[in-house]
Write a protein that holds these residues in place. Sequence first.
Motif, mmCIF file in Angstrom:
data_model
loop_
_atom_site.group_PDB
_atom_site.id
_atom_site.type_symbol
_atom_site.label_atom_id
_atom_site.label_comp_id
_atom_site.label_asym_id
_atom_site.label_seq_id
_atom_site.Cartn_x
_atom_site.Cartn_y
_atom_site.Cartn_z
ATOM 1 N N LYS A 171 -4.763 -7.116 0.670
ATOM 2 C CA LYS A 171 -4.201 -6.989 -0.674
ATOM 3 C C LYS A 171 -4.273 -5.548 -1.158
ATOM 4 N N MET A 172 -5.378 -4.864 -0.840
ATOM 5 C CA MET A 172 -5.521 -3.468 -1.240
ATOM 6 C C MET A 172 -4.466 -2.588 -0.540
ATOM 7 N N ARG A 173 -4.222 -2.850 0.712
ATOM 8 C CA ARG A 173 -3.207 -2.076 1.438
ATOM 9 C C ARG A 173 -1.825 -2.279 0.815
ATOM 10 N N GLN A 174 -1.521 -3.510 0.447
ATOM 11 C CA GLN A 174 -0.236 -3.790 -0.173
ATOM 12 C C GLN A 174 -0.090 -3.055 -1.502
ATOM 13 N N ASP A 175 -1.189 -3.033 -2.293
ATOM 14 C CA ASP A 175 -1.138 -2.328 -3.579
ATOM 15 C C ASP A 175 -0.955 -0.825 -3.375
ATOM 16 N N VAL A 176 -1.678 -0.278 -2.409
ATOM 17 C CA VAL A 176 -1.552 1.158 -2.136
ATOM 18 C C VAL A 176 -0.139 1.497 -1.657
ATOM 19 N N ASP A 177 0.439 0.656 -0.803
ATOM 20 C CA ASP A 177 1.799 0.896 -0.325
ATOM 21 C C ASP A 177 2.808 0.856 -1.459
ATOM 22 N N SER A 178 2.659 -0.095 -2.367
ATOM 23 C CA SER A 178 3.599 -0.188 -3.487
ATOM 24 C C SER A 178 3.485 1.029 -4.409
ATOM 25 N N ILE A 179 2.234 1.486 -4.648
ATOM 26 C CA ILE A 179 2.052 2.682 -5.481
ATOM 27 C C ILE A 179 2.635 3.915 -4.806
ATOM 28 N N ARG A 180 2.451 4.010 -3.486
ATOM 29 C CA ARG A 180 2.973 5.165 -2.750
ATOM 30 C C ARG A 180 4.496 5.204 -2.796
ATOM 31 N N ARG A 181 5.121 4.061 -2.639
ATOM 32 C CA ARG A 181 6.584 4.019 -2.688
ATOM 33 C C ARG A 181 7.104 4.368 -4.082
ATOM 34 N N LEU A 183 5.623 6.317 -6.297
ATOM 35 C CA LEU A 183 5.462 7.754 -6.480
ATOM 36 C C LEU A 183 6.520 8.536 -5.701
ATOM 37 N N GLN A 184 6.815 8.082 -4.493
ATOM 38 C CA GLN A 184 7.848 8.766 -3.708
ATOM 39 C C GLN A 184 9.202 8.674 -4.390
ATOM 40 N N PHE A 185 9.498 7.532 -4.955
ATOM 41 C CA PHE A 185 10.781 7.359 -5.647
ATOM 42 C C PHE A 185 10.870 8.262 -6.870
ATOM 43 N N GLU A 186 9.789 8.307 -7.667
ATOM 44 C CA GLU A 186 9.794 9.154 -8.859
ATOM 45 C C GLU A 186 9.862 10.625 -8.481
ATOM 46 N N LEU A 187 9.112 11.009 -7.446
ATOM 47 C CA LEU A 187 9.122 12.403 -7.020
ATOM 48 C C LEU A 187 10.491 12.808 -6.475
ATOM 49 N N ALA A 188 11.115 11.899 -5.745
ATOM 50 C CA ALA A 188 12.447 12.193 -5.223
ATOM 51 C C ALA A 188 13.442 12.384 -6.345
ATOM 52 N N GLY A 189 13.316 11.568 -7.401
ATOM 53 C CA GLY A 189 14.218 11.728 -8.544
ATOM 54 C C GLY A 189 14.010 13.059 -9.240
#
Length: 466
Positions: A171-181, A183-189
């Motif tokens: 569950k922790m890995r899933q949460d970290v992956d969702s947060i990383r994605r 952040l990547q989306f916001e940073l890309a924008g």
Amino acid sequence: MKLKRFVAADMRSALSLIKEELGAEAVIMSNKRVAEGVEIIAGVETDSLEVVKAAAKKKTSSRTIKDDEVTLSKAATNPKNSKVSERKSSEFAKSLLEILERQKQEQSKAQKSAVKANSANSEPPAPLYAQSGLKDLFKQNNDVKEKVENTHGISSYKSFASEKESEELKKMRQDVDSIRRLLQFELAGLMSDSKKREEPVKAMIYELLLSSGFDRSVSSSLSDEIDSDASFNFAWRQLAGILEKKIKTGNDEIITEGGIVTLIGPAGVGKTTTLAKLAARFVMKYGADRVALITADHYRIGAVEQVKTYGRIMGCSSFAIKSLDELPQMLYTLKDKSLVLVDTVGVGLNDERFGTQLAKLKEQSKLNLKHYLVLPATAQRRVLEQAYEHFSSLGIKGLILTKIDESQSLADALCLCIKEKLKLSYCTDGQRVPEDLSVPSAKDIAVKALSAVENDVAKEALAFSK
């Protein structure tokens, strides 16, 4: 001209009849075999025929003439005319049989020169037993069996956490992956907005590349190499040169280097037709006695007959094996060939038989096989990437891109070549053998890929750069 039919037991007798009746200046119009022997249609000009008849009458007199002399002038009593007649007679004194033999020799020489003109100046590749990396395969001591080392691994002992701890970690890995994605989306924008303000031309090129079918990573890599102060027209022309440098193409290495070449890929991508095109290309350059075809495809109906038909048409050897395990023994009988093309089984990537076929190909690593991946330009990017992932463990020498005439964009295939640094060895654009097989030009491929963009200004700039 007067034509007459002559029938005799053999050619020499028929020629004697023609010479006796029509003279040495007779022309043979046709000849064929008949039940009585040989039939010849010969003809002679009317004037020459009169001369022959006059000569025949003179034979009854006390004067005798040689068999190979014919009086060509009526004024035989004139010494000057007689000398000219004798000189002309000596020039045409050869029998018709000798003329026919000379014509046959000239025809054979013309055929040999035509064969030499069609073949390339360079010598064909060395036979398999003399090529580097294959000498050990064809040793005289063929009865010695290869020892296969079976590695029996010890089961690795893993320490497993409790079920509760594993679920929490998951569950922790899933949460970290969702947060990383996120952040990547916001940073890309943010980066995209900043790039549009600071470098509008690069940003526009980036968007056009995306619309052409290139993925984000390749589009970003290409647009970043454009000059910051370039105008749009110059930038688009510069982009064609940048893309051209990133495309690695072949140099017809299958034909010039030879070896044992296997065509691998999913079902329905055109492996068998490409095999025939490569074989025909080799035959046109070096001849049919130095190439052989092998098919291991017993799943598709008519696959074996198709390969054997191609081999029969081209005049080269063709064989079928039931399994890739028979390949080493078959190759030993073909060690004098310069090029052996192997058509592998075409099965779906998700087929349960795919793993078995892939494992058998890996078992033949000692044969120094040259694997060429065959993929269609019409496939989606994800399908191309999945096929490459499945076959990459074999060690791919190059990519053969088929059906480019049916594809609207080459961007998906080029993204695979650029990201994986895969060499684009050959392209096919039709069913004709071997006309529709070509060695690609990096410039032509780049221009074709960029021409898919739906922007009039970009198309005009690209047309100007051609």
